[in-house]
Design an enzyme around this catalytic site. Structure first.
Site, PDB file in Angstrom:
ATOM      1  N   GLY A 176      13.512 -16.556  55.428  1.00  0.00           N
ATOM      2  CA  GLY A 176      13.266 -17.605  56.067  1.00  0.00           C
ATOM      3  C   GLY A 176      13.198 -19.366  55.412  1.00  0.00           C
ATOM      4  O   GLY A 176      13.664 -19.922  56.027  1.00  0.00           O
ATOM      5  N   ILE A 235      17.951 -10.032  56.219  1.00  0.00           N
ATOM      6  CA  ILE A 235      17.932 -11.334  56.493  1.00  0.00           C
ATOM      7  C   ILE A 235      17.855 -12.299  56.368  1.00  0.00           C
ATOM      8  O   ILE A 235      17.445 -11.666  55.546  1.00  0.00           O
ATOM      9  CB  ILE A 235      17.169 -11.414  58.278  1.00  0.00           C
ATOM     10  CG1 ILE A 235      15.711 -11.172  57.644  1.00  0.00           C
ATOM     11  CG2 ILE A 235      16.948 -10.182  59.272  1.00  0.00           C
ATOM     12  CD1 ILE A 235      14.350 -11.492  57.985  1.00  0.00           C
ATOM     13  N   ASP A 262      11.689 -14.917  45.383  1.00  0.00           N
ATOM     14  CA  ASP A 262      12.047 -14.168  46.540  1.00  0.00           C
ATOM     15  C   ASP A 262      12.361 -13.941  46.625  1.00  0.00           C
ATOM     16  O   ASP A 262      13.359 -13.234  47.218  1.00  0.00           O
ATOM     17  CB  ASP A 262      11.687 -15.197  47.775  1.00  0.00           C
ATOM     18  CG  ASP A 262      11.038 -14.398  49.315  1.00  0.00           C
ATOM     19  OD1 ASP A 262      10.352 -12.873  48.859  1.00  0.00           O
ATOM     20  OD2 ASP A 262      10.951 -14.995  50.286  1.00  0.00           O
ATOM     21  N   HIS A 271      15.354  -8.568  52.428  1.00  0.00           N
ATOM     22  CA  HIS A 271      16.488  -9.733  52.376  1.00  0.00           C
ATOM     23  C   HIS A 271      17.992  -9.293  51.524  1.00  0.00           C
ATOM     24  O   HIS A 271      18.627  -9.644  51.533  1.00  0.00           O
ATOM     25  CB  HIS A 271      16.696 -11.655  51.907  1.00  0.00           C
ATOM     26  CG  HIS A 271      14.499 -11.878  52.791  1.00  0.00           C
ATOM     27  ND1 HIS A 271      15.842 -11.612  53.944  1.00  0.00           N
ATOM     28  CD2 HIS A 271      14.188 -12.225  53.072  1.00  0.00           C
ATOM     29  CE1 HIS A 271      14.008 -12.484  54.835  1.00  0.00           C
ATOM     30  NE2 HIS A 271      13.208 -12.359  53.866  1.00  0.00           N
TER      31      HIS A 271
END
Length: 288
Positions: free
Chosen positions: A216, A213, A193, A198
């Site tokens: 998830g 961040i 990913d 990110h």
């Protein structure tokens, strides 16, 4: 949003993985992070007397983030036109009919289940099946269900099904700690990913965040690993399924608390992060 895409299918295509891929994923979700000797079955392939195993949520990587093994472009569903900076992962479930092998090839097929109006945005729900070569037709090894939320794309009036999730009106039966590292996202992204949300500060700023961040699905994998250890003695053979809803972002380096309520049919959980904010909600975890 392309509402006519509901019911469309992407695939099948095949994905191949190696023992090293499974090891890298385990490290990306924190295995061995607090104690390098505690989770050797997930982090090494040659420890004396320890058989390598695969974390169950690696199934979501195989069905959602790996490119086809033949080098072709990954089939995609036509969701329409939107700003990718407005897309966030909203919900995820992973169910396994058996533990994943340390290496293999799996056939992946995704179906767009629905696009629902949430007012401020659209919720896009898809289901993916991953079949190993010896799977029965009605029993794929991996079934994942994923929902993404796209801000600013609501207002078309199609409502989704209700969710009956709840927890008992009592204190949690168990509270577990889970840590993340400052470089967690940089390691986790190597499992497939590469969303710049990110890793790229400029892209994160476009999305309204002060810095990149954590994925998830990295938070999800960290929590699943901790729950597997606490509720199934770390045994992937006992894992049945996990689901949850992403409610607030986690930043790399945050410490998490997993509150667990255990009932006869399943375990429900909720995860809090900095300042007690709920970051993963409406969680369920089932063991065999």
């Amino acid at each position: 949003m392309n509402l006519d895409a509901v019911g469309a299918v992407a695939g099948p295509f095949t994905v191949t993985w190696s023992p090293d891929d499974a090891l890298l994923y385990a490290l990306g979700v924190g295995a061995g992070q607090d104690d390098p000797l505690a989770e050797l079955a997930f982090t090494t392939e040659n420890s004396d007397g320890v058989e390598q195993r695969v974390l169950p949520t690696f199934g979501a990587i195989l069905t959602g983030f790996r490119a086809p093994s033949d080098g072709s472009a990954k089939p995609r569903l036509d969701l329409g036109t939107f700003d990718p900076a407005h897309l966030v992962h909203a919900e995820q479930s992973v169910a396994l009919s058996r533990a994943l092998p340390t290496a293999g090839t799996i056939e992946v097929t995704t179906r767009l289940e629905g696009i629902y109006d949430k007012g401020s945005g659209a919720l896009v729900v898809s289901e993916t099946e991953g079949r190993l070569p010896d799977d029965a037709e009605d029993s794929p090894t991996v079934v994942t269900r994923s929902a993404i939320f796209i801000r600013g794309e609501g207002g078309f009036g199609i409502k989704g099904p209700s969710d009956p999730w709840h927890v008992a009106e009592r204190d949690p039966d168990l509270v577990l700690d889970a840590s993340t590292r400052a470089d967690q996202a940089l390691l986790y992204r190597l499992s497939g990913d590469h969303n710049p949300l990110h890793s790229d500060p400029a892209f994160a700023a476009r999305a309204g965040f002060p810095r990149p961040i954590l994925h998830g699905m990295c938070t999800y994998g960290v929590v699943a690993r901790v729950l597997l250890g606490a509720l199934a003695d770390g045994d992937p053979d006992r894992f049945a399924s996990i689901s949850g809803r992403f409610s607030k972002p986690v930043f790399p380096g945050d410490r998490l608390q997993v509150s667990v309520w255990q009932d006869s049919d399943e375990t429900r959980f909720r995860v809090t992060g900095r300042e007690g904010a709920v970051v993963l909600d409406r969680g369920t975890f089932r063991v065999r």
